[in-house]
Design a protein around this motif. Structure first.
Motif, PDB file in Angstrom:
ATOM      1  N   MET A 169     -73.416   1.188   2.984  1.00 38.53           N
ATOM      2  CA  MET A 169     -74.394   1.155   4.062  1.00 38.53           C
ATOM      3  C   MET A 169     -73.627   1.126   5.390  1.00 38.53           C
ATOM      4  N   SER A 170     -74.016   1.984   6.326  1.00 33.60           N
ATOM      5  CA  SER A 170     -73.332   2.055   7.617  1.00 33.60           C
ATOM      6  C   SER A 170     -73.635   0.819   8.465  1.00 33.60           C
ATOM      7  N   LEU A 171     -72.773   0.584   9.448  1.00 33.13           N
ATOM      8  CA  LEU A 171     -73.012  -0.540  10.365  1.00 33.13           C
ATOM      9  C   LEU A 171     -74.282  -0.331  11.168  1.00 33.13           C
ATOM     10  N   ILE A 172     -74.598   0.920  11.467  1.00 36.51           N
ATOM     11  CA  ILE A 172     -75.841   1.193  12.184  1.00 36.51           C
ATOM     12  C   ILE A 172     -77.025   0.751  11.331  1.00 36.51           C
ATOM     13  N   THR A 173     -77.009   1.125  10.064  1.00 33.33           N
ATOM     14  CA  THR A 173     -78.088   0.740   9.151  1.00 33.33           C
ATOM     15  C   THR A 173     -78.161  -0.781   9.024  1.00 33.33           C
ATOM     16  N   GLN A 174     -77.019  -1.424   8.869  1.00 31.84           N
ATOM     17  CA  GLN A 174     -76.986  -2.885   8.727  1.00 31.84           C
ATOM     18  C   GLN A 174     -77.556  -3.570   9.957  1.00 31.84           C
ATOM     19  N   GLN A 175     -77.120  -3.135  11.135  1.00 33.27           N
ATOM     20  CA  GLN A 175     -77.606  -3.760  12.370  1.00 33.27           C
ATOM     21  C   GLN A 175     -79.102  -3.504  12.557  1.00 33.27           C
ATOM     22  N   ARG A 176     -79.527  -2.286  12.263  1.00 43.95           N
ATOM     23  CA  ARG A 176     -80.944  -1.941  12.399  1.00 43.95           C
ATOM     24  C   ARG A 176     -81.803  -2.817  11.497  1.00 43.95           C
ATOM     25  N   LYS A 177     -81.385  -2.942  10.241  1.00 46.49           N
ATOM     26  CA  LYS A 177     -82.152  -3.745   9.288  1.00 46.49           C
ATOM     27  C   LYS A 177     -82.096  -5.232   9.626  1.00 46.49           C
ATOM     28  N   ALA A 178     -80.971  -5.677  10.185  1.00 47.26           N
ATOM     29  CA  ALA A 178     -80.820  -7.097  10.536  1.00 47.26           C
ATOM     30  C   ALA A 178     -81.833  -7.541  11.579  1.00 47.26           C
ATOM     31  N   VAL A 179     -82.231  -6.606  12.448  1.00 46.70           N
ATOM     32  CA  VAL A 179     -83.225  -6.959  13.464  1.00 46.70           C
ATOM     33  C   VAL A 179     -84.632  -6.545  13.052  1.00 46.70           C
ATOM     34  N   GLY A 180     -84.771  -6.052  11.828  1.00 48.24           N
ATOM     35  CA  GLY A 180     -86.088  -5.751  11.289  1.00 48.24           C
ATOM     36  C   GLY A 180     -86.698  -4.438  11.755  1.00 48.24           C
ATOM     37  N   LEU A 181     -85.862  -3.493  12.169  1.00 48.92           N
ATOM     38  CA  LEU A 181     -86.374  -2.205  12.620  1.00 48.92           C
ATOM     39  C   LEU A 181     -86.374  -1.184  11.479  1.00 48.92           C
ATOM     40  N   SER A 182     -87.473  -0.481  11.341  1.00 52.43           N
ATOM     41  CA  SER A 182     -87.491   0.632  10.399  1.00 52.43           C
ATOM     42  C   SER A 182     -86.695   1.777  11.011  1.00 52.43           C
ATOM     43  N   LEU A 183     -86.350   2.747  10.196  1.00 54.07           N
ATOM     44  CA  LEU A 183     -85.633   3.904  10.680  1.00 54.07           C
ATOM     45  C   LEU A 183     -86.459   4.624  11.747  1.00 54.07           C
ATOM     46  N   ARG A 194     -79.540  11.196   9.399  1.00 54.63           N
ATOM     47  CA  ARG A 194     -78.283  11.940   9.226  1.00 54.63           C
ATOM     48  C   ARG A 194     -77.104  11.184   9.835  1.00 54.63           C
ATOM     49  N   LEU A 195     -77.312  10.520  10.967  1.00 58.34           N
ATOM     50  CA  LEU A 195     -76.247   9.722  11.573  1.00 58.34           C
ATOM     51  C   LEU A 195     -75.865   8.548  10.675  1.00 58.34           C
ATOM     52  N   GLU A 196     -76.883   7.851  10.156  1.00 61.04           N
ATOM     53  CA  GLU A 196     -76.620   6.686   9.311  1.00 61.04           C
ATOM     54  C   GLU A 196     -75.904   7.059   8.017  1.00 61.04           C
ATOM     55  N   LYS A 230     -72.188  14.122  13.137  1.00 57.20           N
ATOM     56  CA  LYS A 230     -71.166  13.438  13.925  1.00 57.20           C
ATOM     57  C   LYS A 230     -71.814  12.578  15.002  1.00 57.20           C
ATOM     58  N   LEU A 231     -71.404  11.335  15.064  1.00 53.15           N
ATOM     59  CA  LEU A 231     -71.925  10.373  16.027  1.00 53.15           C
ATOM     60  C   LEU A 231     -71.260  10.591  17.377  1.00 53.15           C
ATOM     61  N   VAL A 236     -70.919   9.507  21.586  1.00 49.04           N
ATOM     62  CA  VAL A 236     -70.945   8.268  22.385  1.00 49.04           C
ATOM     63  C   VAL A 236     -72.353   7.979  22.886  1.00 49.04           C
ATOM     64  N   ASN A 237     -73.043   8.991  23.365  1.00 46.53           N
ATOM     65  CA  ASN A 237     -74.392   8.769  23.879  1.00 46.53           C
ATOM     66  C   ASN A 237     -75.318   8.251  22.780  1.00 46.53           C
ATOM     67  N   ASP A 238     -75.156   8.764  21.542  1.00 49.43           N
ATOM     68  CA  ASP A 238     -75.962   8.268  20.419  1.00 49.43           C
ATOM     69  C   ASP A 238     -75.697   6.784  20.187  1.00 49.43           C
ATOM     70  N   VAL A 239     -74.440   6.394  20.238  1.00 47.39           N
ATOM     71  CA  VAL A 239     -74.072   4.984  20.034  1.00 47.39           C
ATOM     72  C   VAL A 239     -74.720   4.118  21.109  1.00 47.39           C
ATOM     73  N   LEU A 240     -74.673   4.580  22.354  1.00 49.81           N
ATOM     74  CA  LEU A 240     -75.246   3.801  23.458  1.00 49.81           C
ATOM     75  C   LEU A 240     -76.756   3.668  23.315  1.00 49.81           C
ATOM     76  N   LEU A 241     -77.415   4.756  22.965  1.00 46.56           N
ATOM     77  CA  LEU A 241     -78.868   4.717  22.794  1.00 46.56           C
ATOM     78  C   LEU A 241     -79.267   3.828  21.618  1.00 46.56           C
ATOM     79  N   LEU A 242     -78.535   3.925  20.518  1.00 41.66           N
ATOM     80  CA  LEU A 242     -78.856   3.102  19.346  1.00 41.66           C
ATOM     81  C   LEU A 242     -78.578   1.629  19.604  1.00 41.66           C
TER      82      LEU A 242
END
Length: 75
Positions: free
Chosen positions: A1-15, A31-33, A38-39, A41-47
């Motif tokens: 599981m990606s860190l993005i997925t882990q962080q998203r789920k940790a705060v209770g957000l659906s995809l 696709r990013l998760e 390819k991720l 920088v702007n995607d990282v900032l927005l997420l």
């Protein structure tokens, strides 16, 4: 599981909810998760903003010197 997925789920957000908050299509976030896109920088900032964390919490290789929001990026 990606860190993005882990962080998203940790705060209770659906995809779909996270994608909406980040201003992107849920298919792109999927696709990013899963490493199919390819991720950028702007995607990282927005997420990070959508999830409510620092960009470096999504990508540990980044240091704290990167901007914390797209508005802070140099032009």
């Amino acid at each position: 599981m990606s860190l993005i997925t882990q962080q998203r789920k940790a705060v209770g957000l659906s995809l779909r909810a996270c994608a909406h908050l980040a201003g992107m299509d849920h298919a792109k976030l999927f696709r990013l998760e899963h490493g199919h896109l390819k991720l950028k920088v702007n995607d990282v900032l927005l997420l990070a903003r959508a999830i409510g964390c620092k960009p470096s919490e999504l990508i540990p290789e980044l240091d704290d010197e990167i901007p914390n929001s797209p508005e802070e990026m140099p032009t």
